[in-house]
Motif scaffolding. Structure first.
Motif, PDB file in Angstrom:
ATOM      1  N   ASP B 143       1.361  -1.275   0.126  1.00  0.00           N
ATOM      2  CA  ASP B 143       0.223   0.060  -0.589  1.00  0.00           C
ATOM      3  C   ASP B 143       0.557   0.707   0.015  1.00  0.00           C
ATOM      4  N   GLU B 144       1.997   1.321  -0.236  1.00  0.00           N
ATOM      5  CA  GLU B 144       2.529   2.331  -0.345  1.00  0.00           C
ATOM      6  C   GLU B 144       3.862   2.184  -1.629  1.00  0.00           C
ATOM      7  N   LEU B 145       3.344   1.514  -2.118  1.00  0.00           N
ATOM      8  CA  LEU B 145       3.654   1.702  -3.644  1.00  0.00           C
ATOM      9  C   LEU B 145       2.708   2.229  -4.963  1.00  0.00           C
ATOM     10  N   SER B 146       3.618   2.879  -5.539  1.00  0.00           N
ATOM     11  CA  SER B 146       3.059   3.944  -6.641  1.00  0.00           C
ATOM     12  C   SER B 146       2.790   2.279  -7.893  1.00  0.00           C
ATOM     13  N   GLY B 147       1.410   2.330  -8.948  1.00  0.00           N
ATOM     14  CA  GLY B 147       0.606   1.173  -9.231  1.00  0.00           C
ATOM     15  C   GLY B 147       2.156   0.561 -10.960  1.00  0.00           C
ATOM     16  N   GLY B 148       2.675   1.320 -10.983  1.00  0.00           N
ATOM     17  CA  GLY B 148       3.866   1.071 -11.666  1.00  0.00           C
ATOM     18  C   GLY B 148       5.039   0.052 -10.762  1.00  0.00           C
ATOM     19  N   GLN B 149       5.448   0.752  -9.518  1.00  0.00           N
ATOM     20  CA  GLN B 149       5.909   0.009  -9.218  1.00  0.00           C
ATOM     21  C   GLN B 149       5.307  -1.635  -8.631  1.00  0.00           C
ATOM     22  N   ALA B 150       4.188  -1.154  -7.772  1.00  0.00           N
ATOM     23  CA  ALA B 150       3.029  -2.645  -7.923  1.00  0.00           C
ATOM     24  C   ALA B 150       3.251  -3.083  -8.314  1.00  0.00           C
ATOM     25  N   GLN B 151       3.285  -2.856 -10.284  1.00  0.00           N
ATOM     26  CA  GLN B 151       3.320  -4.057 -11.232  1.00  0.00           C
ATOM     27  C   GLN B 151       3.988  -5.046 -11.268  1.00  0.00           C
ATOM     28  N   ARG B 152       5.436  -3.821 -11.791  1.00  0.00           N
ATOM     29  CA  ARG B 152       6.880  -4.520 -11.420  1.00  0.00           C
ATOM     30  C   ARG B 152       7.166  -5.734 -10.341  1.00  0.00           C
ATOM     31  N   THR B 153       6.642  -5.572  -9.262  1.00  0.00           N
ATOM     32  CA  THR B 153       6.770  -5.815  -8.196  1.00  0.00           C
ATOM     33  C   THR B 153       6.359  -7.224  -8.689  1.00  0.00           C
ATOM     34  N   ALA B 154       5.167  -7.545  -8.857  1.00  0.00           N
ATOM     35  CA  ALA B 154       3.999  -9.203  -9.546  1.00  0.00           C
ATOM     36  C   ALA B 154       4.807  -9.083 -10.582  1.00  0.00           C
ATOM     37  N   ILE B 155       5.109  -8.961 -11.464  1.00  0.00           N
ATOM     38  CA  ILE B 155       6.185  -9.263 -12.766  1.00  0.00           C
ATOM     39  C   ILE B 155       7.053  -9.726 -12.048  1.00  0.00           C
ATOM     40  N   GLY B 156       7.932  -9.400 -10.925  1.00  0.00           N
ATOM     41  CA  GLY B 156       8.783  -9.988  -9.881  1.00  0.00           C
ATOM     42  C   GLY B 156       8.203 -11.387  -9.586  1.00  0.00           C
TER      43      GLY B 156
END
Lengths: 644, 259
Positions: B143-156
């Motif tokens: 909940d402290e991430l931007s949308g892009g950061q969150a999606q990058r994490t999900a891709i990781g």
């Protein structure tokens, strides 16, 4: 569709949500009803049970009522939060707040009606069974099923008002604010959890301190601890759940060797979240369970106290006849007659007790004959004693007095008969209940006794004491009932016609004491049962409120590739602490509390309460395990159900 | 030609219920190893069904699916879970990071299930963080991430166990244009440098223009496919042309109207 129909269908179609709530309310209505059935039972009206049942049942009902109120408040709030999305939609469609409140009011009342009706119905069905148990405990010949409006009206009135209060207040719990907030209700961000290290350590220190004090308590300090321990434990428990546990879990999180293994990562981090959400509830459950354990344990130990009654009361029947008692021979004949009729073995010894004033202490002294004592002692299998003329023994009134008198030696002259005696030593056998023959009693041989009687005249006779040693002393309940009744009646009319005799039936008293305690224990057990069911339901509600979130999480995990078995393991690791952790803490609390209570019991009578306690705890553990499996089963099937 | 990673042969899926619905009809295509394929189609064309079949959360009524040489249909529930865990990476539209875990923990989650040694896991997280530029935010919560950061994490998270195929369901659907561009470039980069095969379902022609090949389906049937050319701009234009042929807007709702 009318508004009322809408509310009705809401309840009916949300029945899965309401199931646990409904079950717990039905159960508490049922128990309440059973209590009131016993409270108003016509057969109990005229017995000694009247007082216990009104007092015990009354208190139990009040506790039950307050607890149910509290329980309903809590679960209502959980529900309304879980349904906030639905309310958001309704508000979006243009429902006025007032209408929404009315909707909730109608729904709650519907549920209330349903649970009252089913609770009373079940209660009435089970009341015969309930009476059978009570009958077995109380040993009343008949306790028939009866039909009276009183228990129905009491239960209805109590719970209707309760549900009315709840449904009136419930809408307050709906999240205030914008419709969009309501619509996103279940998405509410899991707050960043804060805990304070110092408070966490403070909590543990408080608990350890309280435990240490409870474990090493001494007789002299027990009273002050009695006031100190409960607040210490309460505050300690609170901080333990809000700060200490998060502290420990976060520390664990940093240990990657442990945390990054199998499903521990999900389990532990999930526990942290749950703990944060539910710390207060865990605290409440812990305290409630501790109280339940304690009260049941105390009642159980009272029951074991009753079983030691015999040691205090060695005699089977006692009849004490004061001078000028016209009924003396008639009553004794009656008692022996009844004993013979029941086929009970007994020995009866008549003591003539004289009263003199001691010139030494100016106090009244009661005097008994050694040969009488020897005769009674023989029936207990004790050897006869002998005593020289001019010598006397103390007959101690209590065990404590025996210790005190054993070293004392007194030379005295009896005022009325001017017989001088040297009183030294204590009569060694314990044949009488405490204070049976007066507070200040001595034993003389038959020569001295005759001399005193002769010189002091007829007025010296204080009373005749008939001691019955009955072997099957518990079977004497039916003996001398009419005399007992006469004594009771006489006590009320004392000013007109003073009663010149006393009658005691330890067998009867014992059965009364035992019944009272067993009945109280039974009532307490039922009450504790309600507590446990309710605290289990709390957990279920909390699970239910987070269900949509959990479901999404399950979908993620499934796609990452988690097997069903692993998922069950994760659920176990989440549910087991929630179920058993508060309970375990309260268990430890109670163990230490009982350690200090044991000190009190040791002081009162040498009683060990370990056995009763172990039994009670094992019973509750079984119940809790059963409930755990039930709720896990429901929870898993809800999670796996496709999102509608 | 390399071995196909995904092989679909005449796959048909029929939902039986009060109304029998043919969601997929004799769909037949291959995805080669190292290929980046987009699947496009209007709503109700069967994209979700297709993804469910590829994920093995559902089985086809007729036909055969082979993923990485395995037929998921023939596996037990348990084996399917293991198969997903080892062979498939999944990126969702609604991102779906686990809220209570940090970025680092979210990344490492699939590995912990397989019981890898901690050292190995740390190494992989480091690699992944470097590749996806997540180094600064490893300790943060979703909940402290931007949308892009969150999606990058999900891709990781989808890549960390080195799956043979990554399935992406509208990975840019919830992102602003800048983040979407980042994510798409990331996927392209991974595809080119790591040779990871990716199947992406999307509505967005811009997203589709990053792929090697775009497959169009309509009403559960194969409609058309086009391959990328030199310039993305022209590829994008060709995608738009096919979409207009598909009839109407791709975002149309397929409603059932009664007279």
């Amino acid at each position: 569709m009318t508004f009322r129909q809408f509310a009705y269908r809401n309840v009916l179609r949300n029945r899965r949500v309401y199931a646990a709530f409904f079950m717990a309310s039905v159960f508490s209505v049922m128990v309440f009803f059973l209590y009131s059935m016993l409270l108003f039972h016509p057969s109990i009206e005229n017995t000694f049970l009247k007082e216990i049942s009104t007092l015990g049942m009354g208190i139990a009902e009040i506790i039950l009522f307050i607890f149910t109120l509290f329980f309903l408040f809590y679960s209502m709030r959980a529900f309304l939060q879980a349904r906030s999305k639905e309310f958001g939609v309704l508000l979006l469609l243009g429902m006025a707040k007032r209408q929404l409140h009315r909707l909730i009011f109608i729904e709650t009342m519907l549920l209330g009606f349903a649970s009252i009706i089913s609770g009373i119905f079940l209660g009435f069905m089970f009341s015969k069974f309930f009476f059978m148990i009570v009958k077995a405990i109380v040993q009343i010949p008949v306790l028939p099923l009866y039909l009276s409006w009183k228990p129905f009206v009491l239960t209805m009135g109590a719970f209707l008002s309760l549900f009315a209060i709840i449904s009136y207040i419930a809408p307050v719990f709906i999240q205030q604010g914008q419709v969009s907030d309501l619509l996103n209700g279940d998405m509410a961000v899991q707050s960043v959890y804060s805990y304070s290290k110092s408070r966490g350590i403070f909590g543990v220190v408080l608990l350890l301190l309280a435990y240490a004090m409870a474990a090493f308590v001494s007789r002299s300090s027990i009273i002050s601890l009695f006031f100190l321990l409960p607040p210490l434990l309460t505050v300690g428990t609170y901080y333990f759940f809000t700060d200490t546990l998060p502290l420990v879990l976060h520390a664990l999180r940093r240990q990657k060797k442990i945390f990054w293994r199998d499903f521990w990562m999900i389990s532990i981090s999930e526990s942290i979240v749950r703990l944060k959400e539910n710390a207060r509830m865990f605290f409440i459950v812990t305290i409630v369970s501790t109280i339940a354990f304690m009260s049941v344990g105390i009642l159980a130990s009272l029951t074991s106290f009753a079983s030691q009654y015999r040691e205090v009361n060695p005699l089977g029947l006692i009849y004490k006849s004061l001078p000028h008692n016209d009924y003396e021979y008639q009553h004794i004949a009656k008692l022996t007659n009844e004993l013979d009729q029941q086929g009970l073995d007994y020995w009866a010894v008549r003591f003539r007790v004289l009263e003199q004033q001691s010139s030494y202490t100016k106090n009244k002294v009661n005097i008994v004959k050694l040969s009488d004592l020897n005769e009674l002692a023989a029936t207990f299998g004790e050897k006869p004693l002998s005593l020289q003329s001019g010598h006397a023994l103390f007959l101690p009134a209590t065990a404590a007095a025996a210790n005190q008198l054993s070293t004392e030696s007194v030379n005295t002259e009896l005022a009325d008969s001017s017989v001088s005696l040297e009183i030294e030593g204590v009569y060694p056998y314990k044949l009488f209940p405490p204070n049976a023959l007066g507070l200040n009693t001595i034993v003389v041989n038959h020569l001295d006794f005759d001399r005193i009687e002769e010189q002091a005249g007829v007025d010296a006779l204080a009373f005749n004491y008939y001691a019955f040693n009955v072997r099957d002393w518990q079977e004497t309940r039916e003996i001398g009932l009419s005399i007992h009744a006469q004594v009771l009646a006489g006590l009320m009319l004392e000013h007109r016609d003073p009663v010149r005799y006393e009658f005691e039936n330890p067998g009867l008293n014992y059965s009364h004491i035992r019944m009272t305690f067993s009945l109280l224990l039974f009532i307490g057990l039922l009450l504790a049962g309600v507590f446990f069911l309710a605290s289990g339901s709390f957990i279920y509600f909390r699970l239910y409120t987070s269900l949509s979130y959990d479901r999404r999480q399950y979908a993620v995990l499934q796609r990452i590739g988690m097997t069903d078995r692993e998922f069950t393991k994760i659920v176990n690791r989440q549910l087991i602490p929630q179920f058993f952790f508060p309970w375990g803490v309260s268990f430890i609390h109670s163990v230490f509390a009982f350690m200090s209570l044991q000190v009190i019991w040791d002081a009162l009578a040498e009683i060990s309460i370990v056995k009763e306690l172990a039994l009670v705890l094992a019973g509750f553990a079984l119940m809790q395990i059963f409930y755990f499996y039930l709720i896990r089963w429901r929870y898993i099937s809800h999670i796996k159900a496709p999102t509608s | 030609m390399t071995q196909p990673v995904v092989k679909m042969e005449d796959v048909t899926k029929i939902y039986e219920g009060k109304v029998i619905h043919r969601a997929l009809n004799q769909l037949d295509f291959d995805v080669q190893e190292g290929e980046f394929v987009a699947i496009m189609g209007p709503s109700g064309s069967g994209k979700t069904t297709l993804l469910n079949l590829l994920m093995a959360t559902d089985i086809p009524t007729y036909g055969k699916i082979v993923i990485g040489g395995v037929e998921p249909e023939k596996l037990s529930q348990n084996q399917i879970a293991l198969f997903r865990r080892r062979q498939i990476g999944f990126v969702f539209q609604e991102i779906n990071l686990l809220q209570m875990l940090t970025v680092e923990e979210n990344l490492v989650l699939p590995l912990t299930l397989d019981g890898l040694p901690v050292e190995e896991m740390k190494k992989r997280v480091e690699d992944m963080a470097q590749k996806l530029n997540l180094g600064d935010i490893l300790e943060r919560r979703p909940d402290e991430l931007s949308g892009g950061q969150a999606q990058r994490t999900a891709i990781g998270r989808a890549l960390i166990h080195q799956p043979s195929i990554v399935l992406a369901d509208e990975p840019t659907g919830n992102l602003d244009s800048k983040s979407a561009k980042d994510v798409l470039e990331l996927l392209e980069h991974i595809n080119q440098h790591e040779k990871t095969s990716i199947i992406m379902v999307t509505h967005d022609p811009i997203a589709a223009s990053y792929c090697d090949r775009v497959l169009f389906i309509k009403d559960g049937e194969f409609f058309n496919e086009i391959y990328k050319d030199e310039r993305r701009q022209t590829f994008f234009q060709r995608i738009l042309n096919v979409l207009s042929l598909l009839g109407g807007n791709v975002n149309d709702f397929s409603t059932v109207r009664l007279p």
